[in-house]
Design a protein around this motif. Structure first.
Motif, PDB file in Angstrom:
ATOM      1  N   ALA A   1       0.849  -1.174   0.000  1.00 46.84           N
ATOM      2  CA  ALA A   1       0.000   0.000   0.000  1.00 46.84           C
ATOM      3  C   ALA A   1       0.885   1.225   0.000  1.00 46.84           C
ATOM      4  O   ALA A   1       1.572   1.497   0.978  1.00 46.84           O
ATOM      5  N   SER A   2       0.900   1.992  -1.129  1.00 46.00           N
ATOM      6  CA  SER A   2       1.833   3.107  -1.160  1.00 46.00           C
ATOM      7  C   SER A   2       1.196   4.398  -0.663  1.00 46.00           C
ATOM      8  O   SER A   2       1.900   5.309  -0.287  1.00 46.00           O
ATOM      9  N   GLY A   3      -0.127   4.452  -0.638  1.00 48.34           N
ATOM     10  CA  GLY A   3      -0.763   5.664  -0.131  1.00 48.34           C
ATOM     11  C   GLY A   3      -0.852   5.648   1.389  1.00 48.34           C
ATOM     12  O   GLY A   3      -0.992   4.609   2.002  1.00 48.34           O
ATOM     13  N   ASP A   4      -0.753   6.838   1.998  1.00 44.97           N
ATOM     14  CA  ASP A   4      -0.781   6.913   3.460  1.00 44.97           C
ATOM     15  C   ASP A   4      -2.118   6.466   4.035  1.00 44.97           C
ATOM     16  O   ASP A   4      -2.179   5.792   5.056  1.00 44.97           O
ATOM     17  N   VAL A   5      -3.206   6.875   3.362  1.00 43.41           N
ATOM     18  CA  VAL A   5      -4.536   6.534   3.875  1.00 43.41           C
ATOM     19  C   VAL A   5      -4.758   5.022   3.768  1.00 43.41           C
ATOM     20  O   VAL A   5      -5.246   4.376   4.693  1.00 43.41           O
ATOM     21  N   HIS A   6      -4.361   4.468   2.632  1.00 38.85           N
ATOM     22  CA  HIS A   6      -4.487   3.025   2.401  1.00 38.85           C
ATOM     23  C   HIS A   6      -3.755   2.259   3.504  1.00 38.85           C
ATOM     24  O   HIS A   6      -4.269   1.339   4.117  1.00 38.85           O
ATOM     25  N   ARG A   7      -2.545   2.693   3.761  1.00 35.72           N
ATOM     26  CA  ARG A   7      -1.701   2.065   4.759  1.00 35.72           C
ATOM     27  C   ARG A   7      -2.353   2.133   6.144  1.00 35.72           C
ATOM     28  O   ARG A   7      -2.414   1.146   6.873  1.00 35.72           O
ATOM     29  N   SER A   8      -2.843   3.318   6.461  1.00 28.46           N
ATOM     30  CA  SER A   8      -3.453   3.503   7.768  1.00 28.46           C
ATOM     31  C   SER A   8      -4.729   2.664   7.888  1.00 28.46           C
ATOM     32  O   SER A   8      -5.023   2.096   8.942  1.00 28.46           O
ATOM     33  N   ALA A   9      -5.481   2.574   6.776  1.00 27.56           N
ATOM     34  CA  ALA A   9      -6.701   1.758   6.780  1.00 27.56           C
ATOM     35  C   ALA A   9      -6.347   0.292   7.051  1.00 27.56           C
ATOM     36  O   ALA A   9      -7.059  -0.415   7.779  1.00 27.56           O
ATOM     37  N   LEU A  10      -5.228  -0.151   6.485  1.00 27.62           N
ATOM     38  CA  LEU A  10      -4.806  -1.538   6.726  1.00 27.62           C
ATOM     39  C   LEU A  10      -4.438  -1.752   8.192  1.00 27.62           C
ATOM     40  O   LEU A  10      -4.725  -2.784   8.788  1.00 27.62           O
ATOM     41  N   MET A  11      -3.780  -0.746   8.772  1.00 30.81           N
ATOM     42  CA  MET A  11      -3.434  -0.851  10.192  1.00 30.81           C
ATOM     43  C   MET A  11      -4.696  -0.920  11.043  1.00 30.81           C
ATOM     44  O   MET A  11      -4.736  -1.604  12.063  1.00 30.81           O
ATOM     45  N   LEU A  12      -5.703  -0.195  10.599  1.00 25.95           N
ATOM     46  CA  LEU A  12      -6.963  -0.227  11.324  1.00 25.95           C
ATOM     47  C   LEU A  12      -7.573  -1.632  11.225  1.00 25.95           C
ATOM     48  O   LEU A  12      -8.113  -2.159  12.212  1.00 25.95           O
ATOM     49  N   VAL A  13      -7.457  -2.237  10.052  1.00 20.76           N
ATOM     50  CA  VAL A  13      -7.922  -3.625   9.904  1.00 20.76           C
ATOM     51  C   VAL A  13      -7.142  -4.531  10.870  1.00 20.76           C
ATOM     52  O   VAL A  13      -7.721  -5.376  11.565  1.00 20.76           O
ATOM     53  N   ALA A  14      -5.826  -4.321  10.937  1.00 17.51           N
ATOM     54  CA  ALA A  14      -4.999  -5.140  11.827  1.00 17.51           C
ATOM     55  C   ALA A  14      -5.415  -4.945  13.283  1.00 17.51           C
ATOM     56  O   ALA A  14      -5.500  -5.902  14.064  1.00 17.51           O
ATOM     57  N   LEU A  15      -5.688  -3.686  13.633  1.00 18.48           N
ATOM     58  CA  LEU A  15      -6.086  -3.386  15.008  1.00 18.48           C
ATOM     59  C   LEU A  15      -7.417  -4.061  15.337  1.00 18.48           C
ATOM     60  O   LEU A  15      -7.598  -4.652  16.411  1.00 18.48           O
ATOM     61  N   LEU A  16      -8.354  -3.998  14.383  1.00 17.03           N
ATOM     62  CA  LEU A  16      -9.647  -4.650  14.569  1.00 17.03           C
ATOM     63  C   LEU A  16      -9.468  -6.159  14.743  1.00 17.03           C
ATOM     64  O   LEU A  16     -10.065  -6.781  15.627  1.00 17.03           O
ATOM     65  N   LEU A  17      -8.627  -6.726  13.884  1.00 17.09           N
ATOM     66  CA  LEU A  17      -8.376  -8.166  13.945  1.00 17.09           C
ATOM     67  C   LEU A  17      -7.795  -8.533  15.305  1.00 17.09           C
ATOM     68  O   LEU A  17      -8.220  -9.504  15.947  1.00 17.09           O
ATOM     69  N   LEU A  18      -6.827  -7.727  15.750  1.00 13.70           N
ATOM     70  CA  LEU A  18      -6.224  -7.972  17.060  1.00 13.70           C
ATOM     71  C   LEU A  18      -7.293  -7.902  18.143  1.00 13.70           C
ATOM     72  O   LEU A  18      -7.382  -8.783  19.006  1.00 13.70           O
ATOM     73  N   GLY A  19      -8.122  -6.854  18.074  1.00  6.87           N
ATOM     74  CA  GLY A  19      -9.164  -6.681  19.085  1.00  6.87           C
ATOM     75  C   GLY A  19     -10.107  -7.871  19.129  1.00  6.87           C
ATOM     76  O   GLY A  19     -10.387  -8.417  20.199  1.00  6.87           O
ATOM     77  N   ILE A  20     -10.571  -8.305  17.952  1.00 10.28           N
ATOM     78  CA  ILE A  20     -11.517  -9.420  17.915  1.00 10.28           C
ATOM     79  C   ILE A  20     -10.881 -10.692  18.479  1.00 10.28           C
ATOM     80  O   ILE A  20     -11.473 -11.383  19.317  1.00 10.28           O
ATOM     81  N   THR A  21      -9.664 -11.004  18.054  1.00  6.79           N
ATOM     82  CA  THR A  21      -9.039 -12.242  18.557  1.00  6.79           C
ATOM     83  C   THR A  21      -8.762 -12.134  20.054  1.00  6.79           C
ATOM     84  O   THR A  21      -8.898 -13.113  20.768  1.00  6.79           O
ATOM     85  N   LEU A  22      -8.382 -10.936  20.525  1.00  9.33           N
ATOM     86  CA  LEU A  22      -8.123 -10.792  21.959  1.00  9.33           C
ATOM     87  C   LEU A  22      -9.377 -11.078  22.770  1.00  9.33           C
ATOM     88  O   LEU A  22      -9.348 -11.826  23.748  1.00  9.33           O
ATOM     89  N   VAL A  23     -10.479 -10.471  22.351  1.00 16.18           N
ATOM     90  CA  VAL A  23     -11.720 -10.658  23.106  1.00 16.18           C
ATOM     91  C   VAL A  23     -12.123 -12.129  23.104  1.00 16.18           C
ATOM     92  O   VAL A  23     -12.423 -12.720  24.151  1.00 16.18           O
ATOM     93  N   ILE A  24     -12.085 -12.736  21.920  1.00 18.62           N
ATOM     94  CA  ILE A  24     -12.510 -14.136  21.826  1.00 18.62           C
ATOM     95  C   ILE A  24     -11.590 -15.042  22.634  1.00 18.62           C
ATOM     96  O   ILE A  24     -12.041 -15.915  23.388  1.00 18.62           O
ATOM     97  N   ASN A  25     -10.273 -14.818  22.504  1.00 16.75           N
ATOM     98  CA  ASN A  25      -9.344 -15.665  23.249  1.00 16.75           C
ATOM     99  C   ASN A  25      -9.473 -15.467  24.746  1.00 16.75           C
ATOM    100  O   ASN A  25      -9.393 -16.422  25.510  1.00 16.75           O
ATOM    101  N   ALA A  26      -9.638 -14.210  25.153  1.00 18.36           N
ATOM    102  CA  ALA A  26      -9.756 -13.957  26.589  1.00 18.36           C
ATOM    103  C   ALA A  26     -10.988 -14.674  27.146  1.00 18.36           C
ATOM    104  O   ALA A  26     -10.907 -15.346  28.182  1.00 18.36           O
ATOM    105  N   CYS A  27     -12.111 -14.587  26.442  1.00 14.90           N
ATOM    106  CA  CYS A  27     -13.317 -15.280  26.899  1.00 14.90           C
ATOM    107  C   CYS A  27     -13.079 -16.782  26.944  1.00 14.90           C
ATOM    108  O   CYS A  27     -13.437 -17.462  27.914  1.00 14.90           O
TER     109      CYS A  27
END
Lengths: 338, 284, 340
Positions: free
Chosen positions: A296-322
Motif C-alpha cells: 500500500a503506497s498511499g498513506d490513507v491506504h496504509r493507515s486503513a490496513l493498520m486499522l484492519v490489523a487493530l480490529l483483527l487484534l481486538g476481535i481475537t483478543l476478546v474471543i481468546n480472553a473469553c
C-alpha cells in the motif's frame, strides 16, 4: 515491584505442614528476606515475565498509532463501509469483517460437531488401542503448517469443491436459493471455510477431550446405574456438565480461525466484496493484510490496513480472553492442577 | 408393557446410532490427514532430488533449481528465534511457576495465553514497524524476532507447568542446604524439569518453523545465498507460498517437495522431542 | 521516530556491513512482477559475471514504490510511474525513473472449447471486467468471434490483489479507451474491482486463469507464453485486431517521441500505428538520486548501465521488447543523476 514481591511472600495456599518446616527453610522461601543475589534473581525473573505484557501492549500501541489517521478520517463508518478503493482513497472494512466472520462461522459449523463427536468417541467409546492412534492423527493435523494446508487447498480441495460440490449445487439449487448461486468459482467463501474447518478440528477436539475427561467418573456411573444408556449419559449428564468448557473450546477454535492467514489467503479468492453467494470470492482481515500491507503506497491506504490489523487484534483478543476464562474456570483456576 | 419395550428399543437404537455417529466423526477427521499426507508423499517424494536440496532458485519461469537457500534460511531464522526467545520464555515460565497467587503473575499468565492467540500476520506487521522500518531494511534478524515473539508465550506456559510439576521438596531441600535461591532453581529445580521443558521448547520451535505470515514483511525472501542475518533471507515457507500461487508446473512440483521437507522438519522436531524427552502435560 | 534516531539505528545495525569505498557486493530490491522473469534472469546473469548479488523480490509495483519510499530497499521497480504525490512522500529525497524494457499486458483466458483465437475490443474487455458481461456466449463476444464455439459458461474474472503496475497499465488502457471506465473505476495500481478473483502478482493471476475453467485475466506476455496460456487479439486505435507479440510491442513504442530532458514517466497505451499492440508499456527501475551510501549508488549505476546495453539482448528471448535507441540515450542521462 516490591508490592508484587510481598504478595508472593507466602504461597497463597501453603501446603499442609508448612509450619513444621525448619525456620531457615521458611525464611528462605520468602523472597523479601533473601540475600542480595536472590533479589537480583527475582528481579531478573520478573523482568522476563514483564516482557510478555510489554509485547502485547507494544503490539496494540504500534497498531493503534498507525491506525489513528484512518480512524480519524473514517470513524465508526469504517466498520460498515463496504468500499475499498485505493484510487479514490475511500476505505471501508466491512467486506473483510464479513469475510472473516462468515468463513470462521462456516468453519465452526463444520468443525464443532465433528470435534465434539471425535472427543466423545475418544473419551467414552474407543478402546485404548484405537484412541491412541486417532488422537495421534489429530495431533499430526495440528502440526501441519498453514502454508502446506494452502498448497493442498489450491491443488486438491478447491478443484474438488468446485467440480463436486459447487457446480452440482449451483446447477440444481442456484436458481432458487441465493446462497448456492453460481458461477462456481472454486476459490471463495466455501473453500476458505472448509480449509479452516480442517485446521481447527485438532484444537477444538483436543480441548473438548480434556474438558470431557474432567467430568467426574461418579457422574457417569450414577447415570449408568440408574439405567441410562451410554448415549443418554453422555447427552444428559456429561455434555451439560462440560458445557462451559466446550463453549471455551469452540471459542478457541473460532479465535484460531479468525486469525488464520496463509491457507485462507490461498483459497478464499481475495476480492474485497461481500460475496453474493457461498461460492463467491471473499476476503478476510488477515488475508488483506498479507496481500496489501507490503504494497500500500498511499498513506490513507496504509493507515486503513493498520486499522484492519487493530480490529483483527481486538476481535481475537476478546474471543481468546473469553475462551481462556471459560477453560480456566472449568479447570479450576489458571494454574490449577488437572 | 409393550410401549415400555418399544421405548427401550428406541432408546437402544438411538444409543447405537449416536455412538456410531461419533465413530463417523472420528473417521471424517482422519480422512483429510490421510489425503494431505498422501498428496505430500505422492507429489513431493518424487521431487526431492539433489538439485532441490543443493541449488538456489532459477529465474522466474525457468525449469530446475532448488530451495537450498530457503532450507538454510529457515534453519538460521528458527535457530536465531530460539536463541532470542527461549531464555526469555524459560525465565518467564520460572517466574510464573514461582508466583502462584500473585495478581501480577496471573495477569502475565493471562497475557501469555492471549498473546499466543495473536494472529501471526499481526506479529509480522508489529515487527515490520518495530524493526524493519527503523533499521532500513528487511532481514533474517527481523524474521527471527517475529518468530521469537510467537515462541515466547508458548514456551513460557509449558515451562511454568513443567517447573510446577517438580516436587516442592527439591526447592526446599536446596534452600535448607543454604544454597541461594537462584542456584537452587538453576541447579536443582530446572534440571529436574529439563525433559518437559526441552519438549515444550522443541514443540514451540516446530510450530514457528512452519510459519509464513510473520516472515512476509520481515525476512522478505532472497533468490541467492544470504547467511548474514542483517539481509533479506529466503525461507522454506515463503518459497512454498510463492511457488504454490505461481502458474509454473515446475514450481508447483518444487512447492510440493518443499512442503514435504517442511513437514518432515516439523514432525521430526515435535514428535522426536516427545519420544526422547517425554510428553509435556497438555495445556488447556 | 525522528530521522536522526532512525539514521543512528540504521547505522548501528549496518556499521560493519558497509565497505568504506568501492562498490557494494549485495543490493536489495523489490517491486514489479511484470518484468520479473527478465529481471531475475538479469540478476542471475549479472551475479555470474560480476559477483554482485542483487536480491529482487517480486512483490508488485506498489510494494516497490512503498519500500523505496520507506527506504527499506536499495532500489525499486514499477510499471506504473510514481505520481508526483508518491514521489513527494518518499523519505529519501528525489527519485529518478529509468526505463529498462517494454512489455505487453495480455488478456489471457481459459475457456473450454476455445483453445485460441479470441478477439476482443476495449469495450468488451471493459464490460467483462466491470461485471456487466457475465457469460462467455454473450452476444457481444459472439459478434466479434463468428464461428467460435463459445460455451454457455460464467465468466470468472481474475485480477490482482496487490498493488500492481500491470493493473495500472491495464486500467490506463481501459480508461483511455472508454469514458465510462474512467468515470466508474479509473486508473490505478489497485482499483476497486466490481467482480472477480484476486491473485497475488502476475504469477498469481496466471495461476488462477490456468486453474479455473471459464477464467479471464490480464498478465504480462512472458507469463502467458511461459505457461502456454492463450491470449486475445485486441482492437487497437487504428481499428485492427493485434496479437501481443514482440513485434507489436516494439511497434507500440515506435510512435513515441520523447523530448530531451523528459523524466521518462510516459504512458504508451492505446498508441497510434496499425500494428501497435494497445496495452504496452515501459517498465521502470526507480532509485534515489542522492543515496547516502555511495558504494550502493555506484553499484546500482553499474548494473543499470549493463542492463541498458548488454542486458537488452536477453529481452527478446522472454518476449520483452528492447528499448529504442533514443530512449536508451535519455535513460543514460537520467542515470547519471544516480551515479554522479
Amino acid at each position: 515491584m516490591t508490592a508484587v514481591g510481598e504478595r508472593d511472600a507466602a504461597p497463597a495456599a501453603g501446603p499442609p505442614g508448612e509450619e513444621a518446616k525448619p525456620a531457615a527453610v521458611r525464611a528462605a522461601m520468602r523472597w523479601h528476606q533473601s540475600s542480595r543475589s536472590d533479589r537480583a534473581w527475582r528481579r531478573l525473573l520478573v523482568g522476563f515475565g514483564l516482557t510478555i505484557p510489554v509485547l502485547l501492549v507494544g503490539i496494540a500501541a504500534l497498531l493503534a498509532h498507525g491506525a489513528w489517521p484512518a480512524l480519524k478520517k473514517f470513524g465508526g463508518g469504517f466498520l460498515t463501509g463496504s468500499q475499498w478503493d485505493p484510487v479514490s482513497d475511500a476505505f471501508g472494512g466491512w467486506p473483510f469483517v464479513f469475510g472473516t466472520l462468515a468463513s470462521s462461522l462456516i468453519a465452526v459449523l463444520i468443525a464443532v460437531p465433528l470435534s465434539i463427536g471425535l472427543a466423545l468417541f475418544l473419551t467414552e467409546l474407543a478402546p485404548r488401542w484405537l484412541a491412541a492412534p486417532i488422537g495421534f492423527a489429530t495431533e499430526l493435523l495440528a502440526a501441519i503448517p498453514s502454508v502446506v494446508y494452502g498448497l493442498w487447498g489450491i491443488f486438491v480441495l478447491v478443484p474438488f469443491l468446485r467440480d463436486w460440490v459447487e457446480t452440482p449445487l449451483s446447477d440444481r439449487l442456484g436458481g432458487h436459493l441465493g446462497i448456492f448461486e453460481g458461477p462456481a468459482y472454486g476459490p471463495g467463501l466455501l473453500s476458505g471455510g472448509v480449509i479452516l474447518a480442517i485446521m481447527i478440528v485438532p484444537f477444538v477436539s483436543a480441548v473438548s477431550r480434556e474438558v470431557i475427561s474432567a467430568v467426574p467418573r461418579a457422574q457417569r456411573e450414577a447415570a449408568l446405574a440408574l439405567g441410562a444408556t451410554r448415549w443418554e449419559t453422555t447427552w444428559q449428564i456429561v455434555l451439560p456438565f462440560a458445557r462451559a468448557g466446550l463453549i471455551g473450546a469452540v471459542m478457541l477454535g473460532l479465535g484460531r480461525a479468525i486469525g488464520e492467514t496463509m491457507a485462507v489467503t490461498m483459497v478464499i479468492g481475495n476480492t474485497p466484496q461481500v460475496p453474493h453467494s457461498l461460492f463467491g470470492p471473499a476476503y478476510t482481515m488477515a488475508s488483506v493484510l498479507a496481500n496489501e500491507f507490503a504494497e500500500a503506497s498511499g498513506d490513507v491506504h496504509r493507515s486503513a490496513l493498520m486499522l484492519v490489523a487493530l480490529l483483527l487484534l481486538g476481535i481475537t483478543l476478546v474471543i481468546n480472553a473469553c475462551a481462556r476464562a471459560l477453560v480456566w474456570h472449568v479447570n479450576r483456576g489458571p494454574g490449577g492442577s488437572r | 408393557m409393550t410401549a415400555h419395550t418399544f421405548r427401550d428399543r428406541r432408546r437402544r437404537a438411538v444409543n447405537r446410532l449416536m455412538l456410531a455417529l461419533t465413530g463417523v466423526c472420528a473417521v471424517l477427521t482422519v480422512v483429510p490427514l490421510v489425503l494431505i499426507f498422501g498428496y505430500l508423499l505422492r507429489e513431493g517424494a518424487s521431487s526431492i532430488d539433489l538439485a532441490f536440496l543443493t541449488h538456489t532458485p532459477k529465474p522466474t519461469g525457468e525449469t530446475g533449481g532448488g530451495m537450498a537457500n530457503g532450507i538454510v534460511g529457515t534453519l538460521e531464522m528458527v535457530g536465531l528465534a530460539a536463541l532470542i526467545g527461549l531464555p526469555v520464555a524459560i525465565g518467564a515460565g520460572m517466574y510464573l511457576a514461582e508466583s502462584t497467587g500473585s495478581r501480577f503473575a496471573t495477569a502475565v499468565r493471562f497475557t501469555a495465553d492471549v498473546l499466543n492467540g495473536v494472529p501471526s500476520i499481526v506479529t509480522g506487521i508489529f515487527v515490520y514497524l518495530l524493526v524493519v522500518v527503523p533499521t532500513g531494511g528487511f532481514s533474517a534478524l527481523a524474521g527471527s524476532i517475529a518468530l521469537a515473539t510467537m515462541l515466547v508465550p508458548m514456551v513460557t506456559r509449558t515451562t511454568e507447568e513443567m517447573v510446577r510439576l517438580v516436587p516442592r521438596e527439591m526447592l526446599e531441600g536446596g534452600l535448607a542446604l543454604g544454597l541461594p535461591r537462584w542456584r537452587t532453581m538453576l541447579g536443582i529445580v530446572l534440571p529436574a524439569a529439563r525433559g518437559g521443558i526441552i519438549t515444550g521448547a522443541l514443540v514451540g520451535i516446530a510450530r514457528i518453523a512452519g510459519e509464513t505470515a510473520p516472515l512476509l514483511f520481515t525476512a522478505l525472501g532472497n533468490q541467492f545465498w544470504q547467511l548474514d542475518p542483517r539481509h533479506p533471507t529466503a525461507a522454506l515457507p515463503l518459497q512454498i507460498f510463492s511457488y504454490a500461487i505461481s502458474p509454473y508446473d515446475d514450481w508447483h512440483r518444487q512447492a510440493w517437495a518443499g512442503a514435504l521437507l517442511l513437514i518432515l522438519l516439523v514432525l521430526t522436531l515435535s514428535l522426536g522431542a516427545r519420544l526422547v524427552f517425554g510428553r509435556p502435560e497438555r495445556r488447556a | 521516530m525522528t530521522s536522526t534516531k532512525r539514521a543512528l539505528t540504521a547505522a548501528a545495525f549496518a556499521a560493519a556491513l558497509l565497505p568504506s569505498a568501492g562498490r557494494a557486493q549485495a543490493l536489495n530490491a523489490a517491486g514489479a512482477t511484470f518484468p520479473a522473469p527478465l529481471y531475475t534472469k538479469w540478476f542471475s546473469e549479472y551475479r555470474t559475471r560480476t559477483g554482485v548479488a542483487i536480491n529482487y523480490q517480486a512483490i508488485g509495483s506498489g510494494g516497490g514504490i512503498k519500500n523505496l519510499q520507506e527506504m527499506t530497499v536499495d532500489f525499486g521497480a514499477t510499471d506504473g510511474p510514481m505520481s508526483d504525490a508518491e514521489m513527494a512522500a518518499a523519505h529519501g529525497g528525489p527519485i529518478v525513473h529509468i526505463p529498462t524494457v517494454l512489455g505487453a499486458v495480455t488478456v489471457t483466458y481459459n475457456v473450454p472449447g476455445v483453445p485460441t483465437g479470441l478477439k476482443l475490443t476495449p469495450e468488451v474487455i471493459g464490460a467483462i471486467f466491470n461485471g456487466t458481461l457475465r457469460s462467455w456466449d454473450d452476444a457481444r463476444i459472439r459478434q466479434l468471434n463468428p464461428g467460435v464455439a463459445l460455451p454457455h459458461r460464467g465468466v470468472i474474472v481474475a485480477h490482482r490483489s496487490d498493488g500492481s503496475g500491470t493493473t495500472y497499465i491495464f486500467t490506463d488502457f481501459l480508461s483511455s479507451a472508454s469514458l465510462s471506465w474512467r468515470r466508474a473505476i479509473g486508473t490505478g495500481k489497485a482499483v476497486s474491482w466490481p467482480v472477480g478473483l484476486g491473485g497475488r502478482g502476475n504469477e498469481g493471476v496466471a495461476g488462477i486463469v490456468k486453474q479455473t475453467p471459464g477464467a479471464i485475466g490480464y498478465v504480462e506476455l512472458a507469463y502467458a507464453n511461459q505457461n502456454r496460456l492463450p491470449v486475445a487479439a485486441i482492437r487497437n486505435r487504428a481499428g485492427s485486431f493485434v496479437m501481443p507479440t514482440l513485434a507489436s510491442t516494439t511497434a507500440a513504442a515506435a510512435g513515441v517521441t520523447l523530448p530531451a530532458g523528459s523524466d521518462l514517466r510516459v504512458s504508451i497505451v492505446n498508441g497510434p500505428g496499425a500494428q501497435a499492440y494497445p496495452i504496452a508499456s515501459f517498465t521502470w527501475i526507480i532509485a534515489y538520486t542522492n543515496m547516502r551510501d555511495r558504494a550502493k549508488a555506484r553499484a546500482i549505476g553499474d548494473f543499470l548501465t549493463w542492463a541498458l546495453h548488454d542486458g537488452q539482448a536477453y529481452a527478446a528471448g522472454l518476449d520483452y521488447a528492447p528499448l529504442p535507441a533514443g530512449v536508451v540515450r535519455l535513460a543514460e542521462q537520467r542515470l547519471r543523476m544516480v551515479q554522479r
